[in-house]
Scaffold this motif. Structure first.
Motif, PDB file in Angstrom:
ATOM      1  N   HIS A 168       0.840  -1.203   0.000  1.00  0.00           N
ATOM      2  CA  HIS A 168       0.000   0.000   0.000  1.00  0.00           C
ATOM      3  C   HIS A 168       0.875   1.254   0.000  1.00  0.00           C
ATOM      4  N   LEU A 169       1.933   1.255   0.802  1.00  0.00           N
ATOM      5  CA  LEU A 169       2.850   2.403   0.817  1.00  0.00           C
ATOM      6  C   LEU A 169       3.570   2.546  -0.518  1.00  0.00           C
ATOM      7  N   LEU A 170       3.923   1.428  -1.118  1.00  0.00           N
ATOM      8  CA  LEU A 170       4.568   1.464  -2.431  1.00  0.00           C
ATOM      9  C   LEU A 170       3.638   2.069  -3.479  1.00  0.00           C
ATOM     10  N   ARG A 171       2.352   1.759  -3.385  1.00  0.00           N
ATOM     11  CA  ARG A 171       1.393   2.315  -4.353  1.00  0.00           C
ATOM     12  C   ARG A 171       1.244   3.825  -4.205  1.00  0.00           C
ATOM     13  N   GLN A 172       1.560   4.358  -3.023  1.00  0.00           N
ATOM     14  CA  GLN A 172       1.500   5.818  -2.828  1.00  0.00           C
ATOM     15  C   GLN A 172       2.749   6.502  -3.375  1.00  0.00           C
ATOM     16  N   GLY A 173       3.705   5.725  -3.860  1.00  0.00           N
ATOM     17  CA  GLY A 173       4.917   6.285  -4.440  1.00  0.00           C
ATOM     18  C   GLY A 173       6.139   6.212  -3.552  1.00  0.00           C
ATOM     19  N   HIS A 174       6.025   5.606  -2.365  1.00  0.00           N
ATOM     20  CA  HIS A 174       7.163   5.507  -1.453  1.00  0.00           C
ATOM     21  C   HIS A 174       8.111   4.400  -1.906  1.00  0.00           C
ATOM     22  N   ARG A 175       9.400   4.681  -1.806  1.00  0.00           N
ATOM     23  CA  ARG A 175      10.420   3.690  -2.125  1.00  0.00           C
ATOM     24  C   ARG A 175      11.407   3.498  -0.973  1.00  0.00           C
ATOM     25  N   ARG A 176      11.486   4.474  -0.099  1.00  0.00           N
ATOM     26  CA  ARG A 176      12.328   4.352   1.092  1.00  0.00           C
ATOM     27  C   ARG A 176      11.397   4.145   2.294  1.00  0.00           C
ATOM     28  N   ILE A 177      11.200   2.881   2.636  1.00  0.00           N
ATOM     29  CA  ILE A 177      10.232   2.508   3.670  1.00  0.00           C
ATOM     30  C   ILE A 177      10.963   1.840   4.830  1.00  0.00           C
ATOM     31  N   GLY A 178      10.785   2.370   6.025  1.00  0.00           N
ATOM     32  CA  GLY A 178      11.397   1.786   7.211  1.00  0.00           C
ATOM     33  C   GLY A 178      10.474   0.771   7.854  1.00  0.00           C
ATOM     34  N   TYR A 179      11.065  -0.133   8.637  1.00  0.00           N
ATOM     35  CA  TYR A 179      10.275  -1.158   9.316  1.00  0.00           C
ATOM     36  C   TYR A 179      10.696  -1.249  10.777  1.00  0.00           C
ATOM     37  N   LEU A 180       9.721  -1.166  11.690  1.00  0.00           N
ATOM     38  CA  LEU A 180       9.973  -1.331  13.120  1.00  0.00           C
ATOM     39  C   LEU A 180       9.146  -2.510  13.615  1.00  0.00           C
ATOM     40  N   GLY A 181       9.832  -3.571  14.059  1.00  0.00           N
ATOM     41  CA  GLY A 181       9.153  -4.778  14.502  1.00  0.00           C
ATOM     42  C   GLY A 181       9.527  -5.171  15.910  1.00  0.00           C
ATOM     43  N   THR A 237      10.731   7.755   3.882  1.00  0.00           N
ATOM     44  CA  THR A 237       9.556   8.625   3.718  1.00  0.00           C
ATOM     45  C   THR A 237       8.298   7.949   4.259  1.00  0.00           C
ATOM     46  N   ALA A 238       8.421   6.671   4.648  1.00  0.00           N
ATOM     47  CA  ALA A 238       7.266   5.944   5.163  1.00  0.00           C
ATOM     48  C   ALA A 238       7.733   4.891   6.163  1.00  0.00           C
ATOM     49  N   LEU A 239       6.826   4.490   7.038  1.00  0.00           N
ATOM     50  CA  LEU A 239       7.135   3.504   8.066  1.00  0.00           C
ATOM     51  C   LEU A 239       6.064   2.417   8.094  1.00  0.00           C
ATOM     52  N   MET A 240       6.515   1.190   8.277  1.00  0.00           N
ATOM     53  CA  MET A 240       5.621   0.071   8.561  1.00  0.00           C
ATOM     54  C   MET A 240       5.932  -0.382   9.977  1.00  0.00           C
ATOM     55  N   CYS A 241       4.918  -0.379  10.852  1.00  0.00           N
ATOM     56  CA  CYS A 241       5.107  -0.791  12.248  1.00  0.00           C
ATOM     57  C   CYS A 241       4.574  -2.207  12.437  1.00  0.00           C
ATOM     58  N   GLY A 242       5.332  -3.041  13.152  1.00  0.00           N
ATOM     59  CA  GLY A 242       5.031  -4.459  13.234  1.00  0.00           C
ATOM     60  C   GLY A 242       3.968  -4.870  14.235  1.00  0.00           C
ATOM     61  N   ASN A 243       3.534  -3.972  15.145  1.00  0.00           N
ATOM     62  CA  ASN A 243       2.430  -4.300  16.055  1.00  0.00           C
ATOM     63  C   ASN A 243       1.876  -3.013  16.651  1.00  0.00           C
ATOM     64  N   ASN A 244       0.764  -3.124  17.383  1.00  0.00           N
ATOM     65  CA  ASN A 244       0.081  -1.930  17.883  1.00  0.00           C
ATOM     66  C   ASN A 244       0.906  -1.155  18.902  1.00  0.00           C
ATOM     67  N   ARG A 245       1.653  -1.852  19.751  1.00  0.00           N
ATOM     68  CA  ARG A 245       2.453  -1.148  20.756  1.00  0.00           C
ATOM     69  C   ARG A 245       3.568  -0.340  20.093  1.00  0.00           C
ATOM     70  N   THR A 246       4.150  -0.895  19.033  1.00  0.00           N
ATOM     71  CA  THR A 246       5.174  -0.161  18.290  1.00  0.00           C
ATOM     72  C   THR A 246       4.563   1.053  17.603  1.00  0.00           C
ATOM     73  N   SER A 247       3.377   0.884  17.029  1.00  0.00           N
ATOM     74  CA  SER A 247       2.706   2.016  16.367  1.00  0.00           C
ATOM     75  C   SER A 247       2.485   3.162  17.352  1.00  0.00           C
ATOM     76  N   VAL A 248       2.007   2.844  18.549  1.00  0.00           N
ATOM     77  CA  VAL A 248       1.746   3.877  19.557  1.00  0.00           C
ATOM     78  C   VAL A 248       3.046   4.555  19.969  1.00  0.00           C
ATOM     79  N   ALA A 249       4.111   3.779  20.158  1.00  0.00           N
ATOM     80  CA  ALA A 249       5.412   4.358  20.543  1.00  0.00           C
ATOM     81  C   ALA A 249       5.939   5.276  19.447  1.00  0.00           C
TER      82      ALA A 249
END
Length: 327
Positions: A168-181, A237-249
């Motif tokens: 979904h983030l890729l479809r918005q045009g993002h190519r530099r996407i971070g991941y916090l798990g 330019t975008a972030l994917m968070c791996g669970n709800n507690r990470t999203s809130v943090a």
């Protein structure tokens, strides 16, 4: 029961008949027994009675990571409702992601002769459950597979859900996407990281090591990870968070910033839809997860046979705004 019999002036068999609602006792005598029961605050040991009769104890145990987590509290409530519908009591406990605590809880429930166990696994080896399954206890793994006995397992599509969020983030045009798990040793965390990596690879996008952070979602760790991801020559330019507690943090750390990266979280959470920028999430149905696992357990208790099942439930992308910002 002996004390009740002595106070009521009757025999043990008479007390047993009254307590268990059996016929053959005169109403006057039964009333004396009931008054003695109330006076002594007597409680029948249903577990012992059922065991003497060769019947089950009509109870099941549930071990989750943390019952205070909204995801697991919803799952617990669903299991409780299924158990109630089947006339069973539910015992539950939190492992706190501690393998020894999980083992102690499982064996404690087993010592109380529960008919079945639902376990959100933490330990790397579940060989200790072999004795429980050999004794006839039905075991179902929930949210994560067991490392050991071959048992029924009910999961959510962690890899597919994470992949859909990144796509979904890729479809918005993002190519530099971070991941916090979460900690990489956790099954769900590893699966969700794999989904991120596969989505990035399929799109031909680089996934730099500094764009990935795996660990418990404490404030300091999230702050350092974001500083690393949002700085330098190639900030995400975008972030994917791996669970709800990470999203809130992450949201706490981003609060007050004039420019924020787009964000998609795995797991919905309370008030996510009411924030100034509502949070786009990959939602998994914790209630359905608990209900499916509990129904499977009670079907096994009712005599259903066959090979161990592995059920994978779908996730769904809930679009709200935070994941739709352009790069």
């Amino acid at each position: 029961m002996k004390d009740v019999a002595a106070v009521a002036g009757v025999g043990l068999k008479t007390v047993s008949r009254v307590v268990n609602g059996e016929p053959g006792v005169r109403e006057e005598t039964a009333e004396r027994v009931r008054k003695a029961v109330e006076q002594l605050d007597f409680r029948a040991n249903d577990g012992a009675r059922l065991l003497r009769q060769g019947r089950r104890t009509s109870s099941v145990g549930l071990i989750v990571e943390d019952v205070a987590d909204p995801f697991y509290s919803t799952l617990t409530r669903a299991v409780e409702e299924v158990a109630r519908a089947h006339g069973a009591l539910l015992f539950s406990g939190s492992s706190a992601q501690d393998p020894e605590r999980e083992r102690q809880l499982a064996l404690a429930f087993g010592a109380r002769r529960v008919d079945g166990l639902l376990v959100v696994p933490t330990a790397a080896d579940h060989g200790y459950l072999a004795g429980e399954t050999a004794a006839g206890t039905v075991v179902v793994a929930v949210d994560r597979p067991l490392a050991g006995p071959e048992v029924d397992t009910v999961l959510c599509d962690n890899e597919g859900g994470s992949r859909s969020g990144v796509e979904h983030l890729l479809r918005q045009g993002h190519r530099r996407i971070g991941y916090l798990g979460d900690a990489p040793g956790i099954f769900t965390a590893a699966e969700r990281l794999r989904g991120y990596q596969r989505a990035m690879a399929a799109a031909g996008c680089e996934s730099r090591p500094e764009w990935v952070s795996m660990g418990r979602p404490d404030a300091l760790g999230v702050r350092l990870a974001l500083e690393r991801m949002l700085a330098g020559r190639w900030p995400v330019t975008a972030l994917m968070c791996g669970n709800n507690r990470t999203s809130v943090a992450v949201l706490r750390e981003l609060a007050g910033r004039e420019r924020r990266p787009a964000l998609v979280g795995f797991d919905d959470f309370e008030l996510a839809d009411l924030l100034p920028v509502p949070v786009t999430v990959v939602a998994q149905d914790a209630g359905r997860l608990g209900w499916t696992a509990a129904e499977l357990l009670f079907r096994r208790l009712a005599g259903e046979r066959g090979a161990a099942q592995r059920i994978v439930l779908p996730t769904r992308l809930v679009i709200r705004g935070s994941g739709e910002a352009a790069p």
